[in-house]
Design a protein around this motif. Structure first.
Motif, PDB file in Angstrom:
ATOM      1  N   SER A   1       0.819  -1.213   0.000  1.00 51.15           N
ATOM      2  CA  SER A   1       0.000   0.000   0.000  1.00 51.15           C
ATOM      3  C   SER A   1       0.853   1.263   0.000  1.00 51.15           C
ATOM      4  O   SER A   1       0.451   2.296  -0.542  1.00 51.15           O
ATOM      5  N   ALA A   2       2.047   1.184   0.597  1.00 49.04           N
ATOM      6  CA  ALA A   2       2.923   2.355   0.631  1.00 49.04           C
ATOM      7  C   ALA A   2       3.476   2.694  -0.743  1.00 49.04           C
ATOM      8  O   ALA A   2       4.003   3.797  -0.948  1.00 49.04           O
ATOM      9  N   SER A   3       3.365   1.765  -1.700  1.00 47.68           N
ATOM     10  CA  SER A   3       3.858   2.015  -3.056  1.00 47.68           C
ATOM     11  C   SER A   3       2.804   2.644  -3.958  1.00 47.68           C
ATOM     12  O   SER A   3       3.137   3.185  -5.013  1.00 47.68           O
ATOM     13  N   ILE A   4       1.544   2.570  -3.552  1.00 46.29           N
ATOM     14  CA  ILE A   4       0.460   3.066  -4.403  1.00 46.29           C
ATOM     15  C   ILE A   4       0.616   4.552  -4.753  1.00 46.29           C
ATOM     16  O   ILE A   4       0.391   4.948  -5.907  1.00 46.29           O
ATOM     17  N   PRO A   5       1.008   5.426  -3.799  1.00 46.76           N
ATOM     18  CA  PRO A   5       1.129   6.846  -4.157  1.00 46.76           C
ATOM     19  C   PRO A   5       2.112   7.122  -5.289  1.00 46.76           C
ATOM     20  O   PRO A   5       1.985   8.142  -5.977  1.00 46.76           O
ATOM     21  N   TYR A   6       3.082   6.232  -5.485  1.00 46.80           N
ATOM     22  CA  TYR A   6       4.046   6.472  -6.558  1.00 46.80           C
ATOM     23  C   TYR A   6       3.416   6.291  -7.931  1.00 46.80           C
ATOM     24  O   TYR A   6       3.902   6.842  -8.915  1.00 46.80           O
ATOM     25  N   VAL A   7       2.325   5.513  -7.995  1.00 50.35           N
ATOM     26  CA  VAL A   7       1.577   5.419  -9.246  1.00 50.35           C
ATOM     27  C   VAL A   7       0.891   6.747  -9.539  1.00 50.35           C
ATOM     28  O   VAL A   7       0.834   7.215 -10.677  1.00 50.35           O
ATOM     29  N   LEU A   8       0.383   7.383  -8.485  1.00 54.78           N
ATOM     30  CA  LEU A   8      -0.387   8.613  -8.645  1.00 54.78           C
ATOM     31  C   LEU A   8       0.490   9.857  -8.711  1.00 54.78           C
ATOM     32  O   LEU A   8       0.225  10.776  -9.493  1.00 54.78           O
ATOM     33  N   PHE A   9       1.537   9.901  -7.873  1.00 52.26           N
ATOM     34  CA  PHE A   9       2.301  11.141  -7.712  1.00 52.26           C
ATOM     35  C   PHE A   9       3.784  11.022  -8.052  1.00 52.26           C
ATOM     36  O   PHE A   9       4.484  12.036  -8.065  1.00 52.26           O
ATOM     37  N   GLY A  10       4.277   9.788  -8.285  1.00 54.74           N
ATOM     38  CA  GLY A  10       5.715   9.611  -8.456  1.00 54.74           C
ATOM     39  C   GLY A  10       6.300  10.459  -9.563  1.00 54.74           C
ATOM     40  O   GLY A  10       7.266  11.201  -9.362  1.00 54.74           O
ATOM     41  N   LEU A  11       5.728  10.382 -10.755  1.00 51.83           N
ATOM     42  CA  LEU A  11       6.254  11.149 -11.880  1.00 51.83           C
ATOM     43  C   LEU A  11       5.948  12.635 -11.726  1.00 51.83           C
ATOM     44  O   LEU A  11       6.759  13.489 -12.099  1.00 51.83           O
TER      45      LEU A  11
ATOM     46  N   ALA B   1       7.091  11.001  -2.412  1.00 53.16           N
ATOM     47  CA  ALA B   1       7.160  11.004  -3.873  1.00 53.16           C
ATOM     48  C   ALA B   1       7.640  12.350  -4.410  1.00 53.16           C
ATOM     49  O   ALA B   1       8.213  12.423  -5.499  1.00 53.16           O
ATOM     50  N   PHE B   2       7.435  13.417  -3.650  1.00 52.02           N
ATOM     51  CA  PHE B   2       7.912  14.741  -4.052  1.00 52.02           C
ATOM     52  C   PHE B   2       9.295  15.033  -3.463  1.00 52.02           C
ATOM     53  O   PHE B   2      10.068  15.807  -4.034  1.00 52.02           O
ATOM     54  N   TYR B   3       9.601  14.397  -2.322  1.00 52.61           N
ATOM     55  CA  TYR B   3      10.870  14.666  -1.640  1.00 52.61           C
ATOM     56  C   TYR B   3      12.064  14.068  -2.378  1.00 52.61           C
ATOM     57  O   TYR B   3      13.091  14.731  -2.572  1.00 52.61           O
ATOM     58  N   PHE B   4      11.952  12.805  -2.800  1.00 52.16           N
ATOM     59  CA  PHE B   4      13.109  12.102  -3.353  1.00 52.16           C
ATOM     60  C   PHE B   4      13.677  12.778  -4.599  1.00 52.16           C
ATOM     61  O   PHE B   4      14.897  12.993  -4.680  1.00 52.16           O
ATOM     62  N   PRO B   5      12.867  13.127  -5.614  1.00 56.39           N
ATOM     63  CA  PRO B   5      13.457  13.784  -6.788  1.00 56.39           C
ATOM     64  C   PRO B   5      14.070  15.137  -6.463  1.00 56.39           C
ATOM     65  O   PRO B   5      15.047  15.547  -7.097  1.00 56.39           O
TER      66      PRO B   5
ATOM     67  N   LEU C   1      16.092  18.364 -16.722  1.00 54.47           N
ATOM     68  CA  LEU C   1      15.286  17.145 -16.643  1.00 54.47           C
ATOM     69  C   LEU C   1      15.643  16.272 -15.449  1.00 54.47           C
ATOM     70  O   LEU C   1      15.044  15.214 -15.257  1.00 54.47           O
ATOM     71  N   ILE C   2      16.602  16.697 -14.630  1.00 53.20           N
ATOM     72  CA  ILE C   2      17.148  15.781 -13.631  1.00 53.20           C
ATOM     73  C   ILE C   2      16.128  15.393 -12.567  1.00 53.20           C
ATOM     74  O   ILE C   2      16.071  14.245 -12.119  1.00 53.20           O
ATOM     75  N   GLY C   3      15.283  16.337 -12.153  1.00 51.21           N
ATOM     76  CA  GLY C   3      14.266  15.998 -11.161  1.00 51.21           C
ATOM     77  C   GLY C   3      13.299  14.950 -11.682  1.00 51.21           C
ATOM     78  O   GLY C   3      12.898  14.029 -10.966  1.00 51.21           O
ATOM     79  N   LYS C   4      12.937  15.085 -12.953  1.00 51.84           N
ATOM     80  CA  LYS C   4      11.990  14.133 -13.548  1.00 51.84           C
ATOM     81  C   LYS C   4      12.606  12.747 -13.685  1.00 51.84           C
ATOM     82  O   LYS C   4      11.950  11.732 -13.429  1.00 51.84           O
ATOM     83  N   VAL C   5      13.880  12.684 -14.091  1.00 52.79           N
ATOM     84  CA  VAL C   5      14.541  11.382 -14.228  1.00 52.79           C
ATOM     85  C   VAL C   5      14.713  10.725 -12.859  1.00 52.79           C
ATOM     86  O   VAL C   5      14.517   9.513 -12.706  1.00 52.79           O
ATOM     87  N   MET C   6      15.062  11.512 -11.845  1.00 53.47           N
ATOM     88  CA  MET C   6      15.157  10.956 -10.495  1.00 53.47           C
ATOM     89  C   MET C   6      13.787  10.473 -10.003  1.00 53.47           C
ATOM     90  O   MET C   6      13.681   9.475  -9.284  1.00 53.47           O
ATOM     91  N   ALA C   7      12.732  11.188 -10.408  1.00 56.35           N
ATOM     92  CA  ALA C   7      11.380  10.756 -10.034  1.00 56.35           C
ATOM     93  C   ALA C   7      11.017   9.449 -10.727  1.00 56.35           C
ATOM     94  O   ALA C   7      10.357   8.584 -10.136  1.00 56.35           O
ATOM     95  N   ILE C   8      11.445   9.296 -11.975  1.00 57.96           N
ATOM     96  CA  ILE C   8      11.193   8.042 -12.692  1.00 57.96           C
ATOM     97  C   ILE C   8      11.886   6.891 -11.972  1.00 57.96           C
ATOM     98  O   ILE C   8      11.304   5.825 -11.756  1.00 57.96           O
ATOM     99  N   ARG C   9      13.138   7.127 -11.578  1.00 61.59           N
ATOM    100  CA  ARG C   9      13.856   6.082 -10.837  1.00 61.59           C
ATOM    101  C   ARG C   9      13.147   5.756  -9.525  1.00 61.59           C
ATOM    102  O   ARG C   9      12.963   4.585  -9.176  1.00 61.59           O
ATOM    103  N   SER C  10      12.751   6.791  -8.791  1.00 63.44           N
ATOM    104  CA  SER C  10      12.083   6.581  -7.509  1.00 63.44           C
ATOM    105  C   SER C  10      10.759   5.849  -7.686  1.00 63.44           C
ATOM    106  O   SER C  10      10.433   4.921  -6.931  1.00 63.44           O
ATOM    107  N   THR C  11       9.991   6.256  -8.691  1.00 65.60           N
ATOM    108  CA  THR C  11       8.693   5.622  -8.937  1.00 65.60           C
ATOM    109  C   THR C  11       8.861   4.151  -9.279  1.00 65.60           C
ATOM    110  O   THR C  11       8.172   3.280  -8.727  1.00 65.60           O
TER     111      THR C  11
END
Length: 407
Positions: free
Chosen positions: A46-56, A111-115, A338-348
């Motif tokens: 369940s803790a992974s679900i937000p990354y589907v919604l907010f990760g990218l 999901a917003f902190y990591f990138p 683009l670095i924040g977005k690529v880091m978000a892709i990795r995190s997601t």
């Protein structure tokens, strides 16, 4: 090291340590509240679900706002959300829905902190060599937090015997982390804005997944390794410790601390090796970690505690060989806007792979024996590392990158 780098290392260590102890506490609470292994995996998933919604979306936001301020607010909000779990337990109101809800909200903020955190790293150093060294030092200090936090948690459990109280540790460290980020001083930079947020996101996805980019093989190997390992560490390892007549509540924290100790030692050794800057070593790290899974299965099979400890150490050794090299490869070969977005892709991808692993391992443990699950995971990890290494080595762009590293 500059003051900014030292403060960044401090906040990174505290934030990562809070993730470790939160994850450890969530795993133990899930085991206690759940009726079976699959339900434990479902709670952790369940803790992974937000990354589907907010990760990218987190990466798009991180590139459009002040990364420092975003990190501060995320630390403060996560601290308040995690405090709900021990408070609910104190009033005898901690249930599976309450635990899932708190983890969902805290993960949404992360999901917003990591990138933002990973996107800020290149601003602190001058070139790729220093960036890779900083990533290795960060990996070492993050692992140091991974040593200290589980040990502190195990000691706390000996005193209180209340697993939800473990969440007070990340609550405290996140407040301190927010203060450390506030003290970092960097030149004000204009946010990187594309035509639209959607256009920003599509550019990041194209950079990672286009056929011209070998980064997709690195990310695919990263995801598969997590699927093979995460559920073993979170769900299977406590059961292994119980099968070996150890108290999983206390020994689990010590096992995670031992793994982190090996990771710290290897990080400091690896930072001095020029080869550590080669992306090819990412796959080598995944192969080492597959070997750790094999040792874990053998240790369980013969009931050997020394072999079990050796397996945990090998897992820790493999982490800094793969993790920091992947981070550096993504940061180095990504344009700054683009670095924040690529880091978000990795995190997601990483967090979704975590969730998939929890469901997979939790489900397999309901139908297969523990040792068979471990051997299956080892096979998946080893085959994926070999397959993606071959695909990577045959890509013309990756060959030019390797020549550049060698030069």
């Amino acid at each position: 090291m500059t003051k900014n780098v030292l403060l960044y290392i401090l906040t990174d260590t505290l934030a990562s340590g809070s993730d470790v102890i939160s994850s450890m506490a969530a795993a133990l609470v899930a085991v206690d509240l759940a009726s079976n292994s699959f339900q434990s995996g479902l709670i952790l998933f369940s803790a992974s679900i937000p990354y589907v919604l907010f990760g990218l979306a987190g990466g798009v936001v991180a590139d459009r706002v002040d990364k420092r301020r975003l990190m501060i607010w995320c630390d403060l909000v996560r601290a308040m959300l995690l405090s709900l779990i021990p408070l609910a337990a104190a009033f005898h109101r901690l249930t599976v829905p309450v635990l899932i809800g708190s983890l969902l909200l805290a993960s949404s903020v992360r999901a917003f902190y990591f990138p933002a955190r990973k996107g800020l790293t290149p601003d602190l150093v001058a070139d790729e060599v220093l960036l890779n060294q900083l990533n290795l030092y960060l990996n070492a200090t993050e692992s140091l937090g991974g040593i200290i936090m589980p040990i502190v948690g195990s000691v706390l459990l000996l005193w209180t015997h209340a697993i939800p109280d473990l969440f007070w540790i990340p609550v405290t460290t996140l407040f301190i982390s927010a203060l450390a980020v506030y003290l970092i001083r960097l030149p004000k930079q204009l946010p990187s804005l594309g035509a639209t947020p959607l256009n920003d996101l599509m550019q990041g996805l194209a950079l990672v997944f286009s056929q011209r980019s070998p980064l997709r093989y690195l990310v695919a190997a990263f995801a598969t390794a997590i699927v093979a390992e995460a559920g073993v560490i979170k769900i299977a390892l406590p059961k292994i410790l119980t099968a070996m007549h150890l108290s999983h509540n206390v020994s689990y924290g010590l096992a995670i601390g031992l793994m982190a100790s090996a990771e710290v030692g290897m990080s400091f050794l690896w930072v001095k090796r020029r080869a550590s800057r080669s992306p090819t070593w990412i796959f080598g790290g995944y192969a080492v970690r597959a070997g750790g899974l094999a040792l874990l299965a053998m240790g369980l099979g013969i009931g050997s505690l020394p072999l079990l400890m050796g397996a945990i150490v090998v897992q820790g050794i493999g982490m800094p060989i793969s993790g920091p090299s992947l981070t550096t490869a993504l940061q180095t070969h990504t344009p700054r806007p683009l670095i924040g977005k690529v880091m978000a892709i990795r995190s997601t991808i990483g967090n979704l792979s975590d969730g998939a692993s929890y469901l997979l391992i939790g489900g397999l443990l309901e139908v297969l024996s523990l040792d068979r699950v471990l051997w299956l995971c080892m096979t998946l990890a080893a085959l994926s590392a070999l397959t993606f290494l071959i695909l990577w080595s045959r890509h013309p762009v990756s060959q030019s990158w390797e020549r550049g590293q060698a030069g």
